[in-house]
Write a protein that holds these residues in place. Structure first.
Motif, PDB file in Angstrom:
ATOM      1  N   ASP A   1       0.840  -1.199   0.000  1.00  0.00           N
ATOM      2  CA  ASP A   1       0.000   0.000   0.000  1.00  0.00           C
ATOM      3  C   ASP A   1       0.873   1.246   0.000  1.00  0.00           C
ATOM      4  O   ASP A   1       1.962   1.252   0.584  1.00  0.00           O
ATOM      5  N   ARG A   2       0.350   2.317  -0.597  1.00  0.00           N
ATOM      6  CA  ARG A   2       0.978   3.640  -0.545  1.00  0.00           C
ATOM      7  C   ARG A   2      -0.127   4.680  -0.463  1.00  0.00           C
ATOM      8  O   ARG A   2      -1.124   4.594  -1.176  1.00  0.00           O
TER       9      ARG A   2
ATOM     10  N   SER B   1      -3.453   0.544  -3.342  1.00  0.00           N
ATOM     11  CA  SER B   1      -3.531  -0.603  -2.441  1.00  0.00           C
ATOM     12  C   SER B   1      -3.458  -1.895  -3.241  1.00  0.00           C
ATOM     13  O   SER B   1      -3.608  -1.900  -4.455  1.00  0.00           O
ATOM     14  N   GLN B   2      -3.231  -2.971  -2.510  1.00  0.00           N
ATOM     15  CA  GLN B   2      -3.087  -4.290  -3.116  1.00  0.00           C
ATOM     16  C   GLN B   2      -2.112  -4.220  -4.291  1.00  0.00           C
ATOM     17  O   GLN B   2      -2.404  -4.682  -5.388  1.00  0.00           O
ATOM     18  N   ILE B   3      -0.957  -3.634  -4.026  1.00  0.00           N
ATOM     19  CA  ILE B   3       0.074  -3.494  -5.052  1.00  0.00           C
ATOM     20  C   ILE B   3       0.682  -4.865  -5.306  1.00  0.00           C
ATOM     21  O   ILE B   3       1.156  -5.521  -4.380  1.00  0.00           O
ATOM     22  N   PHE B   4       0.629  -5.293  -6.564  1.00  0.00           N
ATOM     23  CA  PHE B   4       1.184  -6.567  -6.979  1.00  0.00           C
ATOM     24  C   PHE B   4       2.302  -6.322  -7.975  1.00  0.00           C
ATOM     25  O   PHE B   4       2.199  -5.443  -8.827  1.00  0.00           O
ATOM     26  N   TYR B   5       3.350  -7.127  -7.886  1.00  0.00           N
ATOM     27  CA  TYR B   5       4.437  -7.085  -8.873  1.00  0.00           C
ATOM     28  C   TYR B   5       4.430  -8.402  -9.633  1.00  0.00           C
ATOM     29  O   TYR B   5       3.388  -9.025  -9.764  1.00  0.00           O
TER      30      TYR B   5
ATOM     31  N   ALA C   1      -2.173  -2.117  -9.256  1.00  0.00           N
ATOM     32  CA  ALA C   1      -2.604  -1.585  -7.962  1.00  0.00           C
ATOM     33  C   ALA C   1      -4.024  -1.050  -8.100  1.00  0.00           C
ATOM     34  O   ALA C   1      -4.449  -0.640  -9.189  1.00  0.00           O
ATOM     35  N   TYR C   2      -4.734  -1.054  -6.998  1.00  0.00           N
ATOM     36  CA  TYR C   2      -6.058  -0.454  -6.925  1.00  0.00           C
ATOM     37  C   TYR C   2      -5.902   0.976  -6.431  1.00  0.00           C
ATOM     38  O   TYR C   2      -5.126   1.246  -5.510  1.00  0.00           O
ATOM     39  N   LEU C   3      -6.647   1.878  -7.022  1.00  0.00           N
ATOM     40  CA  LEU C   3      -6.560   3.296  -6.700  1.00  0.00           C
ATOM     41  C   LEU C   3      -7.816   3.757  -5.981  1.00  0.00           C
ATOM     42  O   LEU C   3      -8.933   3.498  -6.430  1.00  0.00           O
TER      43      LEU C   3
ATOM     44  N   LEU D   1       4.697  -0.146 -12.154  1.00  0.00           N
ATOM     45  CA  LEU D   1       3.410  -0.798 -12.372  1.00  0.00           C
ATOM     46  C   LEU D   1       3.055  -0.767 -13.855  1.00  0.00           C
ATOM     47  O   LEU D   1       3.516   0.093 -14.606  1.00  0.00           O
ATOM     48  N   HIS D   2       2.213  -1.698 -14.250  1.00  0.00           N
ATOM     49  CA  HIS D   2       1.717  -1.752 -15.620  1.00  0.00           C
ATOM     50  C   HIS D   2       0.281  -1.260 -15.699  1.00  0.00           C
ATOM     51  O   HIS D   2      -0.133  -0.702 -16.710  1.00  0.00           O
TER      52      HIS D   2
END
Length: 182
Positions: A56-57, A75-79, A85-87, A118-119
């Motif tokens: 999260d950021r 949130s829910q930042i995935f690599y 990520a969800y905004l 992020l993509h």
């Protein structure tokens, strides 16, 4: 600091608490019915805590006078192969309606794509929230669908439109330096 002459995007710190909590208190009507009301200090504690995680950021959008104009949460930042990520976001009074969140969105997307790698960034918005939909639409997001009874807000399951943007949607501007100071 990352910003323009109108707006700065930065990580919140404890010294932001008084102005932030005053902004939340002044924005109760602006946020109704889109957000659950709550204790502004608890909101601020969550902002700070998000930045202590890997997933999260939270970033403040600050007006040129230094006041908090709003918040962007990734949130829910995935690599890995997802890089998504969800905004979530909200404006704060007395700055709402001045275009500062739009300027902040540009900075946020620069940061998400160029610095975080992020993509894709996606936002889920209640269909009746015309201001939020206008913000993402004007920022290049595309509507991808409707999620029925997606999220409980103020005790009711609410439908949400799903909006997304990818790095390719932004074109050459996505290569800008989107750094955000700590």
């Amino acid at each position: 600091m990352t910003g323009t002459s109108d707006v700065i995007l930065r990580i919140p710190n404890e010294s932001d608490r008084p102005a932030f909590t005053a902004g939340v208190r002044a924005s109760v009507q602006l946020h109704d019915p889109w957000l659950d009301p709550g204790d502004p200090d608890a909101w601020f504690d969550r902002l700070l805590a998000r930045n202590d995680t890997e997933t999260d950021r939270s970033m403040l959008v600050c007006a040129d006078d230094g006041g908090p104009a709003g918040v962007y949460n990734l949130s829910q930042i995935f690599y890995g192969p997802f890089r998504n990520a969800y905004l979530g976001y909200y404006a704060l009074m007395p700055y709402a309606g001045r275009g500062l969140m739009r300027a902040g969105m540009t900075l946020l997307l620069d940061h998400a794509f160029a610095q975080m790698g992020l993509h894709r960034v996606q936002a889920n918005i209640q269909p009746e929230n015309a201001a939020s939909i206008a913000l993402v639409r004007g920022s290049g997001f595309r509507r991808e669908g409707l999620a029925l009874r997606y999220l409980m807000i103020q005790g009711t399951w609410r439908d949400h439109e799903q909006w997304a943007i990818t790095v390719e949607d932004r074109g050459p501007a996505a290569d800008r330096d989107g750094s955000v100071p700590n």
